[in-house]
Write a protein that holds these residues in place. Structure first.
Motif, PDB file in Angstrom:
ATOM      1  N   HIS A  88       0.802  -1.224   0.000  1.00  0.00           N
ATOM      2  CA  HIS A  88       0.000   0.000   0.000  1.00  0.00           C
ATOM      3  C   HIS A  88       0.841   1.283   0.000  1.00  0.00           C
ATOM      4  N   PHE A  89       2.145   1.153   0.243  1.00  0.00           N
ATOM      5  CA  PHE A  89       2.961   2.334   0.497  1.00  0.00           C
ATOM      6  C   PHE A  89       2.958   3.313  -0.676  1.00  0.00           C
ATOM      7  N   PHE A  90       3.172   2.811  -1.891  1.00  0.00           N
ATOM      8  CA  PHE A  90       3.360   3.723  -3.020  1.00  0.00           C
ATOM      9  C   PHE A  90       2.043   4.353  -3.476  1.00  0.00           C
ATOM     10  N   SER A  91       0.977   3.591  -3.524  1.00  0.00           N
ATOM     11  CA  SER A  91      -0.304   4.204  -3.885  1.00  0.00           C
ATOM     12  C   SER A  91      -0.730   5.198  -2.819  1.00  0.00           C
ATOM     13  N   LEU A  92      -0.390   4.918  -1.565  1.00  0.00           N
ATOM     14  CA  LEU A  92      -0.703   5.848  -0.483  1.00  0.00           C
ATOM     15  C   LEU A  92       0.126   7.120  -0.600  1.00  0.00           C
ATOM     16  N   ALA A  93       1.433   6.960  -0.800  1.00  0.00           N
ATOM     17  CA  ALA A  93       2.307   8.139  -0.880  1.00  0.00           C
ATOM     18  C   ALA A  93       1.921   9.040  -2.054  1.00  0.00           C
ATOM     19  N   PHE A  94       1.655   8.452  -3.230  1.00  0.00           N
ATOM     20  CA  PHE A  94       1.252   9.266  -4.380  1.00  0.00           C
ATOM     21  C   PHE A  94      -0.162   9.810  -4.209  1.00  0.00           C
ATOM     22  N   GLU A 230      14.368   3.991 -17.643  1.00  0.00           N
ATOM     23  CA  GLU A 230      15.343   3.356 -16.759  1.00  0.00           C
ATOM     24  C   GLU A 230      14.595   2.563 -15.688  1.00  0.00           C
ATOM     25  N   ILE A 231      15.287   1.566 -15.133  1.00  0.00           N
ATOM     26  CA  ILE A 231      14.722   0.749 -14.061  1.00  0.00           C
ATOM     27  C   ILE A 231      15.582   0.969 -12.824  1.00  0.00           C
ATOM     28  N   ASP A 232      14.949   1.423 -11.748  1.00  0.00           N
ATOM     29  CA  ASP A 232      15.662   1.839 -10.546  1.00  0.00           C
ATOM     30  C   ASP A 232      15.416   0.860  -9.405  1.00  0.00           C
ATOM     31  N   LEU A 233      16.476   0.568  -8.661  1.00  0.00           N
ATOM     32  CA  LEU A 233      16.371  -0.208  -7.425  1.00  0.00           C
ATOM     33  C   LEU A 233      16.746   0.730  -6.274  1.00  0.00           C
ATOM     34  N   PRO A 234      15.774   1.375  -5.636  1.00  0.00           N
ATOM     35  CA  PRO A 234      16.079   2.316  -4.555  1.00  0.00           C
ATOM     36  C   PRO A 234      16.050   1.614  -3.194  1.00  0.00           C
ATOM     37  N   THR A 235      17.131   1.682  -2.450  1.00  0.00           N
ATOM     38  CA  THR A 235      17.171   1.050  -1.134  1.00  0.00           C
ATOM     39  C   THR A 235      16.859   2.047  -0.019  1.00  0.00           C
ATOM     40  N   PHE A 236      16.388   3.239  -0.406  1.00  0.00           N
ATOM     41  CA  PHE A 236      15.876   4.239   0.530  1.00  0.00           C
ATOM     42  C   PHE A 236      14.506   4.644  -0.013  1.00  0.00           C
ATOM     43  N   PRO A 237      13.403   4.312   0.704  1.00  0.00           N
ATOM     44  CA  PRO A 237      12.054   4.467   0.133  1.00  0.00           C
ATOM     45  C   PRO A 237      11.733   5.859  -0.376  1.00  0.00           C
ATOM     46  N   LEU A 238      12.209   6.908   0.304  1.00  0.00           N
ATOM     47  CA  LEU A 238      11.866   8.264  -0.117  1.00  0.00           C
ATOM     48  C   LEU A 238      12.377   8.543  -1.525  1.00  0.00           C
ATOM     49  N   PHE A 239      13.546   8.006  -1.863  1.00  0.00           N
ATOM     50  CA  PHE A 239      14.084   8.232  -3.203  1.00  0.00           C
ATOM     51  C   PHE A 239      13.188   7.594  -4.259  1.00  0.00           C
ATOM     52  N   ALA A 240      12.556   6.458  -3.905  1.00  0.00           N
ATOM     53  CA  ALA A 240      11.686   5.776  -4.868  1.00  0.00           C
ATOM     54  C   ALA A 240      10.514   6.647  -5.287  1.00  0.00           C
ATOM     55  N   LEU A 241      10.089   7.558  -4.418  1.00  0.00           N
ATOM     56  CA  LEU A 241       8.945   8.401  -4.739  1.00  0.00           C
ATOM     57  C   LEU A 241       9.271   9.418  -5.828  1.00  0.00           C
ATOM     58  N   PHE A 242      10.570   9.618  -6.103  1.00  0.00           N
ATOM     59  CA  PHE A 242      10.970  10.503  -7.197  1.00  0.00           C
ATOM     60  C   PHE A 242      10.974   9.788  -8.550  1.00  0.00           C
ATOM     61  N   ASP A 243      10.920   8.466  -8.530  1.00  0.00           N
ATOM     62  CA  ASP A 243      11.132   7.712  -9.774  1.00  0.00           C
ATOM     63  C   ASP A 243      10.203   8.115 -10.910  1.00  0.00           C
ATOM     64  N   PRO A 244       8.877   8.223 -10.701  1.00  0.00           N
ATOM     65  CA  PRO A 244       8.027   8.632 -11.826  1.00  0.00           C
ATOM     66  C   PRO A 244       8.405  10.004 -12.380  1.00  0.00           C
ATOM     67  N   ALA A 245       8.755  10.938 -11.483  1.00  0.00           N
ATOM     68  CA  ALA A 245       9.148  12.264 -11.945  1.00  0.00           C
ATOM     69  C   ALA A 245      10.455  12.219 -12.728  1.00  0.00           C
ATOM     70  N   LEU A 246      11.271  11.191 -12.447  1.00  0.00           N
ATOM     71  CA  LEU A 246      12.531  11.027 -13.163  1.00  0.00           C
ATOM     72  C   LEU A 246      12.387  10.120 -14.377  1.00  0.00           C
ATOM     73  N   GLY A 247      11.152   9.650 -14.632  1.00  0.00           N
ATOM     74  CA  GLY A 247      10.901   8.825 -15.805  1.00  0.00           C
ATOM     75  C   GLY A 247      11.359   7.389 -15.655  1.00  0.00           C
ATOM     76  N   MET A 248      11.393   6.882 -14.412  1.00  0.00           N
ATOM     77  CA  MET A 248      11.921   5.536 -14.183  1.00  0.00           C
ATOM     78  C   MET A 248      10.844   4.583 -13.680  1.00  0.00           C
ATOM     79  N   SER A 249      11.112   3.298 -13.838  1.00  0.00           N
ATOM     80  CA  SER A 249      10.327   2.240 -13.214  1.00  0.00           C
ATOM     81  C   SER A 249      11.037   1.834 -11.926  1.00  0.00           C
ATOM     82  N   THR A 250      10.266   1.429 -10.926  1.00  0.00           N
ATOM     83  CA  THR A 250      10.818   1.124  -9.615  1.00  0.00           C
ATOM     84  C   THR A 250      10.754  -0.369  -9.326  1.00  0.00           C
ATOM     85  N   VAL A 251      11.877  -0.917  -8.903  1.00  0.00           N
ATOM     86  CA  VAL A 251      11.931  -2.280  -8.382  1.00  0.00           C
ATOM     87  C   VAL A 251      12.244  -2.171  -6.894  1.00  0.00           C
ATOM     88  N   VAL A 252      11.312  -2.587  -6.063  1.00  0.00           N
ATOM     89  CA  VAL A 252      11.488  -2.473  -4.612  1.00  0.00           C
ATOM     90  C   VAL A 252      12.277  -3.680  -4.114  1.00  0.00           C
TER      91      VAL A 252
END
Length: 564
Positions: A88-94, A230-252
């Protein structure tokens, strides 16, 4: 001798009054590429993932945004967000971002008294958390003075209290609601309150505006050279929230985000290869864990183009190992803080080219200022500065406090006027301001910025001589048997003594022999000739967020007990 670099042309930042929402990128990508991968989350054992397209994530976050607004958590409402990365984290954050809700982000691993103080200071009107977070909220009275609405994510409403709302209720109300999900937030509107890690005191809540976030996204895209798809593997959750704005796909990644240094390297490596990751964001602590496993085993990640690392400087030795892991990639290290990121940037080739200077006591090179940010060095002192004057600038290579200004620099802390007075320097026109980083540094003759340590961590000896932590530690870290070192000051008999605590490599020999070698190293360098005391430590206390910043206050107490 060259002067420090003049500020670059300012980055294009939203004007006051412009409609800006950090989540606006999501519906744009969903409309243009609806079936493009937005998010892949771990879904149980065996390396399985749950995938969401941009269309699905956009629709789900729309539903959350409308649901939150329907229960009274809408634009401008401050809400503690304490939900671990999961279904639920990402749909909640966005959804919160779309609704214009102001998330209050605090590291849940902070000491209990700090957590309570941060929540009380932010005066949130809502608390959105997991069942576990709500148990803690009820037990310790978090936010009881101001919180009027509780949302329980991932469970029933039982822990929500009298005003609690379950996650299913939020979704039901969101499905029934109509109207636009994206709030018309303005550039100057508060977008989030992000608390610092508290490495030099009680954490402070940096106030981010929508304009700050927009400038930050633009700067990160520029310095990292991030491209679409690009496909991003963010190991800090807050950075993952920037991925759509940076044009990336997120792999948690499958890991405990509160303990990055203990991440399972096999799982990280499997995610990098199986999911064809091109970009990774990680702290040096996690990266050390990864290379200690992967490099001796001969593992390679051929598709990884870059690793972006922050939270602490990346040593040249670690960079060399990372380049072995990703033969086609590079390491990008931005310098900054919660209040101002990014400020400067350096890449792996330059880290390796100038890294030897760290062993000579120069500090750690953090690169050149990013476009749109002005960086200056001013005299060291601990009092407020009433107004900015250009005469404060010190020429290179003079050391002093690093100060910055630019569109991604936050203007204030939430509810901390005294902290604002210490950290912010207003310009004479009353409109602009500089932020004091609390770091000691200097420019070299080629316009590169060198970090010498935190201002609060300098050690002032009895004769007034000042030792800077990171500059001194670089001398000792160059020894192959030293994993990390940390300079601390200990007061005995009214005098301050400098002590270097040492984490040894597991293969290091006897401590007395290493201590003798370190004393010889120290005497050979002018930066460290006044350091005579060394202590072996089993493992440094570190920050919660990145497991990389050394808790020097705790270390100093430990050292005092062994030399008194």
């Amino acid at each position: 001798m060259n002067a420090p670099p003049v500020s670059s042309p300012p980055a294009v930042a939203p004007e006051r009054g412009d409609v800006v929402n950090v989540a606006a990128c999501l519906p744009q990508i969903a409309a243009a590429q609806p079936e493009r991968l937005a998010l892949a989350e771990p879904a149980g054992a065996g390396g399985r993932y749950r995938e969401l397209t941009y269309r699905q994530l956009d629709e789900q976050s729309d539903q959350v945004a409308r649901g939150l607004a329907a229960i009274g958590i809408g634009q401008g409402v401050r809400a503690v967000l304490m939900v671990p990365p999961g279904p639920h984290f990402f749909s909640l954050a966005f959804g919160m971002a779309k609704a214009g809700v102001v998330p209050v982000m605090i590291d849940p691993g902070l000491p209990r008294k700090h957590l309570a103080a941060c929540i009380d200071e932010a005066a949130p009107e809502a608390f959105i958390g997991s069942p576990k977070a709500h148990v803690a909220r009820a037990l310790f009275g978090w936010g009881q003075r101001t919180v009027g609405m509780n949302v329980v994510v991932g469970g029933s409403r039982v822990w929500g209290g009298r005003a609690g709302v379950s996650w299913s209720e939020v979704l039901r109300r969101g499905a029934e609601a109509r109207g636009p999900a994206l709030a018309p937030t303005r550039a100057e509107d508060v977008a989030a309150i992000l608390f610092t890690s508290g490495s030099t005191g009680v954490p402070k809540g940096a106030v981010y505006t929508q304009a700050n976030f927009a400038a930050q996204v633009a700067a990160i895209r520029e310095i990292a050279g991030l491209g679409d798809a690009e496909i991003d593997l963010p190991t800090f959750p807050l950075f993952a929230l920037f991925d759509p704005a940076l044009g990336m796909s997120t792999v948690v990644p499958q890991m405990d985000f509160t303990r990055p240094a203990r991440a399972n390297p096999r799982r990280i490596l499997r995610a990098l290869t199986a999911r064809r990751v091109t970009n990774m964001f990680a702290s040096p602590a996690l990266l050390r864990t990864l290379v200690r496993y992967a490099v001796p085993a001969g593992e390679r990640v051929w598709g990884l183009r870059r690793i972006v690392s922050a939270g602490a400087p990346v040593s040249p030795a670690l960079v060399k190992e990372l380049l072995q892991l990703m033969p086609n990639g590079k390491v990008v290290t931005p310098y900054g803080a919660t209040e101002a990121l990014p400020v400067a940037v350096i890449e792996s080739d330059e880290i390796l080219r100038v890294g030897a200077r760290s062993a000579a006591g120069q500090g750690i090179c953090v690169g050149r200022p990013v476009a749109g940010v002005d960086v200056a060095i001013i005299p060291l002192h601990d009092e407020p500065i009433g107004v900015w004057r250009d005469e404060l600038r010190l020429p290179p290579p003079t050391r002093g406090e690093i100060v910055v200004r630019g569109p991604q620099v936050t203007r204030s802390y939430w509810g901390r006027p005294q902290a604002d007075a210490l950290a912010k320097i207003p310009t004479a026109d009353g409109v602009g301001f500089w932020h004091r980083m609390g770091d000691v540094g200097a420019f070299d003759d080629e316009g590169r910025l060198w970090f010498c340590g935190r201002k609060a961590h300098r050690v002032v000896l009895a004769d007034g001589h000042v030792l800077f932590s990171v500059a001194c530690e670089g001398v000792f870290n160059a020894h192959p048997a030293v994993r990390r070192s940390a300079l601390v000051g200990v007061t005995l008999g009214g005098e301050t003594h400098s002590i270097v605590c040492v984490e040894r490599d597991p293969a290091a020999g006897a401590w007395p022999r290493l201590a003798t070698a370190l004393r010889a190293l120290g005497q050979a360098c002018p930066e460290t000739q006044r350091i005579h005391h060394f202590l072996a430590h089993p493992g440094f206390p570190v920050d919660i967020r990145h497991n990389a910043k050394i808790d020097r206050e705790a270390l100093a107490l430990w050292a005092r007990g062994r030399v008194s």
